[in-house]
Design an enzyme around this catalytic site. Structure first.
Site, PDB file in Angstrom:
ATOM      1  N   GLU A 168      54.923  53.242  69.489  1.00 30.65           N
ATOM      2  CA  GLU A 168      54.320  52.371  68.517  1.00 30.65           C
ATOM      3  C   GLU A 168      54.547  50.958  69.538  1.00 30.65           C
ATOM      4  O   GLU A 168      55.332  49.812  68.599  1.00 30.65           O
ATOM      5  CB  GLU A 168      55.275  52.259  67.175  1.00 30.65           C
ATOM      6  N   GLU A 370      53.796  61.975  64.940  1.00 32.86           N
ATOM      7  CA  GLU A 370      54.426  61.197  63.576  1.00 32.86           C
ATOM      8  C   GLU A 370      53.275  60.923  62.423  1.00 32.86           C
ATOM      9  O   GLU A 370      52.433  60.466  62.639  1.00 32.86           O
ATOM     10  CB  GLU A 370      55.148  60.070  63.436  1.00 32.86           C
TER      11      GLU A 370
HETATM   12  C1  BG6 Z   1      57.099  54.887  62.851  1.00 32.94           C
HETATM   13  C2  BG6 Z   1      58.690  55.083  63.495  1.00 32.94           C
HETATM   14  O1  BG6 Z   1      56.593  54.062  62.507  1.00 32.94           O
HETATM   15  O2  BG6 Z   1      57.694  55.454  61.681  1.00 32.94           O
HETATM   16  C3  BG6 Z   1      60.241  56.030  63.054  1.00 32.94           C
HETATM   17  O3  BG6 Z   1      58.300  55.236  65.200  1.00 32.94           O
HETATM   18  C4  BG6 Z   1      60.460  55.361  61.380  1.00 32.94           C
HETATM   19  O4  BG6 Z   1      60.857  54.878  64.195  1.00 32.94           O
HETATM   20  C5  BG6 Z   1      59.071  56.256  61.177  1.00 32.94           C
HETATM   21  O5  BG6 Z   1      61.725  56.111  61.602  1.00 32.94           O
HETATM   22  C6  BG6 Z   1      59.077  56.077  59.069  1.00 32.94           C
HETATM   23  O6  BG6 Z   1      59.199  54.111  59.124  1.00 32.94           O
HETATM   24  P1  BG6 Z   1      60.319  54.103  58.521  1.00 32.94           P
HETATM   25  O7  BG6 Z   1      60.642  52.661  57.932  1.00 32.94           O
HETATM   26  O8  BG6 Z   1      60.612  54.492  57.113  1.00 32.94           O
HETATM   27  O9  BG6 Z   1      62.063  54.814  59.337  1.00 32.94           O
END
Ligand code: BG6
Length: 469
Positions: A168, A370
């Protein structure tokens, strides 16, 4: 899309996504240097939920073997984590032997469990001393990243097949330099674009080094390199005005096409650069940059997807800091929200991204790198055995996304797999442990003990059968 049972191809892979800074902890041992998360934690622990700072991780440094066994038992064949630059390299830009040994052990533990390690080189975790030398605005830091990438490819090149330069890369320019949300809390649009440009050069230099080392037999011949981004599709209202469509063009241009053009064509989108220039934002280009960027083409892509972007024309052309504004949020009346995170749940976005790829970048393979749902304290509902009862919300979330992926694949999308974010709960930046993502709980009160949640039975079944119902 039908709500009937869907089937994913036999060679479709399931796995887990994680990152070094969110799992390792052990931030002051093994020669690790301070990164920007450690610095922010040290400066102001109260900025982190329940004052749980970057030191926490999820204790994976000690529990790696157990965690990879867990992934394998869930039917996951791969797991992506990141090397922390601040652990692998010392402040003189040399490999830290303790850091290297740590990652060799980590990757060996994955293999031992039958889980393929996917390795990313950067997950929002700049070493603090390099931030002090100008961070991503400095060419010295861009070159330092290329040297770090070269060191990592050299050290692990015979072990690792799947490499990624950045996770990202749009997020740090936005969160640290534009929205004032993360240390150093800046609100300067032009500096954010300079950072974005610096990261783009760094990516291309790393890919170039990878190709060179592969040609020389240092990196294994079957290895591939990619980039991971949150290529969130931007939507606008029904019957949009030309100004709304312009908001879509620039949002898509800065967040998606910028990176997609870089990794497929080795260029940056000219319409975006022209619009920036018209608004007084010049990128700090130098002679020779075009040749560097031209090296940025990758073998495949990772797509992180949590929520769509919905935008409309801005009310004002500039904000209170004098920054140009190209779009503002559009709140869709039908939006279904994950209230814990403030993110809209819109599974079809994954399919729409697949369609964009088929139309505009038809040759490129990709995977969902993800996806997941973080719920505050997992609502603290447990059964008699003490298991978190999360199936009512986690299962539909994953199921709906997988169904749209299956549909896209049926229509020819080159989507090869699915990694669930934080399959074992982990540290979420300044939200720390507020929102839990895992199929497996991490109990902070009992030495980070792992406890499967109710949803783990469901995902195991899906990952093993490829049937989504
Ligand atoms: C993504 C990232 O944007 O979202 C992760 O690559 C992150 O590092 C994940 O943990 C979920 O977002 P958050 O802020 O709820 O942890």
């Amino acid at each position: 899309m039908s709500t009937m049972q869907a089937t994913l191809p036999d060679d479709f892979f399931f796995g887990a996504a994680l990152s070094g800074p969110q799992t390792e902890g052990a931030w002051q041992s093994g020669g690790k240097l301070e990164n920007l998360w450690d610095r922010w934690s040290n400066l102001d622990l109260s900025a982190f939920h329940n004052r749980v700072g970057s030191y926490a991780g999820n204790d994976m440094t000690r529990k790696a073997a157990e965690d990879f066994e867990t992934f394998a038992s869930l039917g996951f064949s791969s797991a992506r984590t990141s090397i922390q630059w601040s652990r692998l390299m010392d402040a003189n830009g040399k490999v830290n032997p303790e850091g290297a040994a740590y990652y060799h052990r980590l990757f060996a533990a994955a293999r031992e469990a039958g889980v393929e390690p996917f390795v990313n080189l950067y997950h929002f975790d700049l070493p603090a001393y390099l931030f002090d030398r100008g961070g991503w605005e400095s060419r010295e830091v861009v070159e330092a990243y290329a040297a770090y990438a070269t060191a990592a490819f050299t050290e692990f090149g015979s072990e690792i097949e799947h490499w990624f330069t950045f996770n990202e890369p749009i997020v740090e320019p936005e969160m640290r330099y534009e929205h004032g949300a993360w240390y150093p809390f800046l609100t300067d649009f032009a500096r954010a674009r300079t950072v974005q440009y610096g990261i783009s050069l760094a990516h291309a230099l790393a890919v170039n080094s990878f190709r060179d080392l592969q040609a020389r037999g240092v990196v294994r011949p079957d290895a591939q390199i990619g980039l991971i981004n949150c290529f969130t599709p931007p939507y606008t209202k029904e019957n949009p005005s030309p100004a709304d469509l312009e908001a879509v063009r620039m949002t898509d241009g800065l967040c998606n096409r910028w990176w997609l053009d870089l990794v497929t064509k080795g260029t940056l989108p000219q319409d975006v650069i022209d619009t920036l220039a018209e608004r007084g934002v010049e990128l700090p280009t130098r002679p020779g940059d075009a040749e560097i960027l031209a090296q940025g083409k990758v073998d495949w892509l990772g797509f992180n997807y949590y929520h769509p972007a919905r935008v409309q024309a801005p009310e004002h052309g500039t904000d209170e800091h004098g920054n140009p504004v190209f779009a503002r949020e559009y709140v869709w009346p039908d939006a279904v929200m994950n209230e814990s995170r403030g993110w809209e749940i819109y599974p079809k976005g994954i399919y729409d991204f697949a369609k964009t790829m088929q139309r505009d970048y038809p040759d490129l393979e990709w995977f969902v790198s993800e996806n997941g749902i973080g719920i505050e304290e997992d609502r603290a509902e447990r059964d008699d055995a003490g298991r978190i009862m999360d199936a009512s919300y986690r299962v539909p979330f994953v199921r709906d996304h997988l169904r749209w992926i299956a549909q896209a694949i049926e229509e020819g999308a080159k989507c090869r797999g699915y990694h669930y974010w934080g399959a074992i709960d982990c540290w979420s930046w300044n939200n720390a442990y507020k929102n839990r993502y895992g199929f497996v709980e991490v109990d902070l009160a009992h030495d980070y003990r792992r406890l499967p949640k109710q949803s783990s039975d469901w995902i195991r079944q899906v990952a093993k059968t490829h049937i989504v119902d």
